[in-house]
Design an enzyme around this catalytic site. Structure first.
Site, PDB file in Angstrom:
ATOM      1  N   GLY A 126       4.421  -5.509   0.908  1.00  0.00           N
ATOM      2  CA  GLY A 126       4.883  -4.324   1.363  1.00  0.00           C
ATOM      3  C   GLY A 126       6.222  -3.545   0.596  1.00  0.00           C
ATOM      4  O   GLY A 126       6.192  -3.931  -0.559  1.00  0.00           O
ATOM      5  N   CYS A 127       7.312  -3.202   1.108  1.00  0.00           N
ATOM      6  CA  CYS A 127       8.403  -2.746   0.414  1.00  0.00           C
ATOM      7  C   CYS A 127       9.015  -3.873  -0.416  1.00  0.00           C
ATOM      8  O   CYS A 127       9.257  -5.265  -0.045  1.00  0.00           O
ATOM      9  CB  CYS A 127       9.548  -2.720   1.696  1.00  0.00           C
ATOM     10  SG  CYS A 127      11.199  -2.340   0.881  1.00  0.00           S
TER      11      CYS A 127
END
Length: 210
Positions: free
Chosen positions: A35-36
């Site tokens: 993800g991020c």
């Protein structure tokens, strides 16, 4: 006397080379997508034995991807670590317990292909260790792990703006007004529900969730 000094100097050089060579030999890289990339970088830079973590893009065919255009690539990080202090297998086990391995569509509030989880392996040893870690994580969780193990391709370093975002004092303009990057990051991570979901999923095994 000169010969003796030469021998001593030669031995000293050999010791220095051996010491630095040993240190170099202990360096290994792991590439993961969770993800991020700000969040994954923040998590793993705190791990003993990790020397550096770089945010970037990988897994796609596009050359020179950017934050605005990295179609086909994952947001990922490249972790450089001392494998005499922490093993690749330990890092991967920790990584799997820092993300939602049951979500194939993204991570937390970030949706879409760029935010999916993945482990990118560079050699047969990494492949075997990563696959074993995925199986073990599935057993520990009692659920199917959808995080794939993928052959590594070019890792493209993200723009300087994104490196060490979580600890930067640089002022940026947000929807809530001017904030230091580190404060904007903290707000984003909490609002996105990353730690809450990881803790809900992994419980006491959660690697970084507070």
């Amino acid at each position: 006397m000169k010969r003796m000094l030469s021998i001593v100097a030669g031995l000293a050089l050999m010791v220095l080379v051996a010491a630095t060579g040993g240190s170099h030999a202990a360096t290994e890289k792991a590439i993961v997508a969770g993800g991020c990339f700000w969040c994954v970088e923040s998590d793993f830079e705190k791990v003993p034995g990790v020397r550096s973590v770089v945010s970037g893009y990988t897994g796609g065919r596009m050359q020179n991807p950017t934050y605005q255009n990295h179609d086909g690539h994952y947001e990922a990080v490249e972790i450089t670590f001392d494998n005499s202090r922490i093993t690749y297998a330990q890092l991967i086990a920790m990584f799997l317990r820092s993300v939602d391995v049951t979500d194939a569509e993204g991570q937390f509030c970030d949706r879409g292909p760029a935010y999916r989880t993945a482990i990118f392996v560079s050699n047969p040893a990494q492949k075997a260790a990563a696959e074993a870690a995925v199986v073990e994580a599935g057993r520990a969780l009692g659920k199917k792990v959808v995080t794939p193990v993928i052959p590594a391709s070019t890792f493209w370093m993200a723009e300087a703006y994104h490196q060490d975002y979580y600890k930067s004092s640089e002022i940026i303009l947000t929807r809530a007004g001017p904030k230091q990057k580190k404060n904007a990051y903290t707000f984003y991570r909490q609002a996105c529900g990353r730690d809450a979901r990881v803790k809900q999923l992994w419980g006491s095994q959660a690697a970084f969730a507070k």
